[in-house]
Design a protein around this motif. Structure first.
Motif, PDB file in Angstrom:
ATOM      1  N   GLY A 283       0.827  -1.195   0.000  1.00 61.20           N
ATOM      2  CA  GLY A 283       0.000   0.000   0.000  1.00 61.20           C
ATOM      3  C   GLY A 283       0.865   1.251   0.000  1.00 61.20           C
ATOM      4  N   ASP A 284       0.388   2.299   0.638  1.00 64.01           N
ATOM      5  CA  ASP A 284       1.090   3.588   0.704  1.00 64.01           C
ATOM      6  C   ASP A 284       1.243   4.005   2.159  1.00 64.01           C
ATOM      7  OD1 ASP A 284       1.176   4.268  -2.239  1.00 64.01           O
ATOM      8  OD2 ASP A 284      -0.995   4.074  -1.962  1.00 64.01           O
TER       9      ASP A 284
ATOM     10  N   PHE B 115       7.972   0.886  -0.596  1.00 68.50           N
ATOM     11  CA  PHE B 115       7.426   0.867   0.758  1.00 68.50           C
ATOM     12  C   PHE B 115       7.085  -0.569   1.137  1.00 68.50           C
ATOM     13  CE2 PHE B 115       3.324   1.072   3.204  1.00 68.50           C
ATOM     14  CZ  PHE B 115       3.888   1.415   4.425  1.00 68.50           C
ATOM     15  N   LEU B 116       7.755  -1.061   2.166  1.00 66.52           N
ATOM     16  CA  LEU B 116       7.479  -2.416   2.648  1.00 66.52           C
ATOM     17  C   LEU B 116       6.297  -2.423   3.601  1.00 66.52           C
ATOM     18  CD1 LEU B 116      11.070  -3.742   3.444  1.00 66.52           C
ATOM     19  CD2 LEU B 116       9.758  -4.022   1.345  1.00 66.52           C
ATOM     20  N   CYS B 117       6.433  -1.642   4.681  1.00 70.27           N
ATOM     21  CA  CYS B 117       5.392  -1.692   5.696  1.00 70.27           C
ATOM     22  C   CYS B 117       5.498  -0.519   6.650  1.00 70.27           C
ATOM     23  CB  CYS B 117       5.467  -2.996   6.487  1.00 70.27           C
ATOM     24  SG  CYS B 117       6.977  -3.184   7.482  1.00 70.27           S
ATOM     25  N   GLN B 118       4.407  -0.292   7.363  1.00 72.91           N
ATOM     26  CA  GLN B 118       4.419   0.608   8.511  1.00 72.91           C
ATOM     27  C   GLN B 118       3.865  -0.184   9.692  1.00 72.91           C
ATOM     28  OE1 GLN B 118       1.862   3.836   7.115  1.00 72.91           O
ATOM     29  NE2 GLN B 118       0.115   3.033   8.238  1.00 72.91           N
TER      30      GLN B 118
ATOM     31  N   PHE C  96      11.430   0.901   4.151  1.00 70.72           N
ATOM     32  CA  PHE C  96      11.502   1.080   2.704  1.00 70.72           C
ATOM     33  C   PHE C  96      12.773   0.387   2.206  1.00 70.72           C
ATOM     34  CE2 PHE C  96       9.435   4.732   4.580  1.00 70.72           C
ATOM     35  CZ  PHE C  96       8.380   5.044   3.745  1.00 70.72           C
ATOM     36  N   ALA C  97      12.718  -0.263   1.042  1.00 69.53           N
ATOM     37  CA  ALA C  97      13.911  -0.947   0.530  1.00 69.53           C
ATOM     38  C   ALA C  97      13.824  -1.121  -0.982  1.00 69.53           C
ATOM     39  CB  ALA C  97      14.082  -2.314   1.208  1.00 69.53           C
ATOM     40  N   ALA C  98      14.976  -1.314  -1.603  1.00 76.45           N
ATOM     41  CA  ALA C  98      15.059  -1.527  -3.055  1.00 76.45           C
ATOM     42  C   ALA C  98      14.833  -3.004  -3.358  1.00 76.45           C
ATOM     43  CB  ALA C  98      16.428  -1.072  -3.565  1.00 76.45           C
ATOM     44  N   VAL C  99      13.567  -3.426  -3.322  1.00 78.38           N
ATOM     45  CA  VAL C  99      13.241  -4.847  -3.483  1.00 78.38           C
ATOM     46  C   VAL C  99      12.434  -5.136  -4.747  1.00 78.38           C
ATOM     47  CG1 VAL C  99      13.334  -5.338  -1.001  1.00 78.38           C
ATOM     48  CG2 VAL C  99      11.172  -4.592  -2.040  1.00 78.38           C
TER      49      VAL C  99
END
Length: 205
Positions: free
Chosen positions: A22-23, A50-53, A77-80
């Motif tokens: 999501g965002d 964006f991975l998660c909050q 956040f990561a470059a995945v």
């Protein structure tokens, strides 16, 4: 004791809640993180995924040693891109990733009136992110399978005094495909204690 993250589809509104994909819902003064990329002689900023909050109130019951904050919001956040089926402008090899390809942020307090959803959209205003998933938490052993937080570091020889802030492995629900490997987000015990989130490292095994 580690904390397992279980993701599932939901019809609930997850604004300022714990969610995967999501965002992100962020304070007005928090910037969405990007990495600097050079491609075909051109340098530009490329948004991290964006991975998660994580609403820290949700993990408080399982963090018996008070290693994490129990209020506010943690963001990952990561470059995945290349591990969830998309093309990536960078190649992440096995081992420790270059600085800037992982960002962990923290907001000390959650304010429903001032937080805003930061949406990534394409040239035609189409949403670029994966559908959000609700996260639920539970206690688990360090060596249990799944996506987890606060695990013992699996490589203490190269990362002494570190623990795994988050362990990611191939997962059908999130869509990750690391093959036989996994991605660990590592942090020194001292940095975790003082909330030095900028000192986190990403290591692909």
């Amino acid at each position: 004791m580690a904390i397992r993250l279980t993701m599932a589809k939901t019809e609930r509104i997850l604004f300022c809640g714990s969610k995967w994909w999501g965002d992100p819902d962020m304070p007005e003064n928090m910037q969405y993180p990007t990495m600097t990329v050079t491609e075909d002689g051109e340098t530009f900023d490329y948004p991290l995924t964006f991975l998660c909050q994580i609403n820290c109130e949700d993990i408080a019951p399982f963090d018996k040693e008070d290693r994490l904050p129990h209020e506010g919001m943690l963001y990952f956040f990561a470059a995945v891109d290349d591990y969830i089926g998309y093309e990536s402008p960078v190649e992440n090899c096995r081992g420790e990733w270059p600085k800037g390809r992982l960002v962990v942020k923290y907001a000390k307090a959650i304010n429903f009136e001032t937080f805003q959803t930061c949406m990534l959209v394409g040239d035609e205003d189409e949403q670029l992110t994966e559908p959000e998933l609700e996260i639920t938490f539970s206690g688990c052993a360090d060596n249990d399978p799944g996506i987890k937080m606060l695990c013992t570091c699996s490589d203490p020889e190269h990362y002494p005094e570190h623990q795994t802030l988050m362990h990611l492995e191939s997962d059908a629900v999130t869509g990750f495909d690391f093959g036989e490997g996994s991605l660990d987000i590592l942090i020194k015990d001292s940095d975790l204690k003082f909330g030095n989130w900028k000192k986190t490292k990403a290591c692909l095994k």
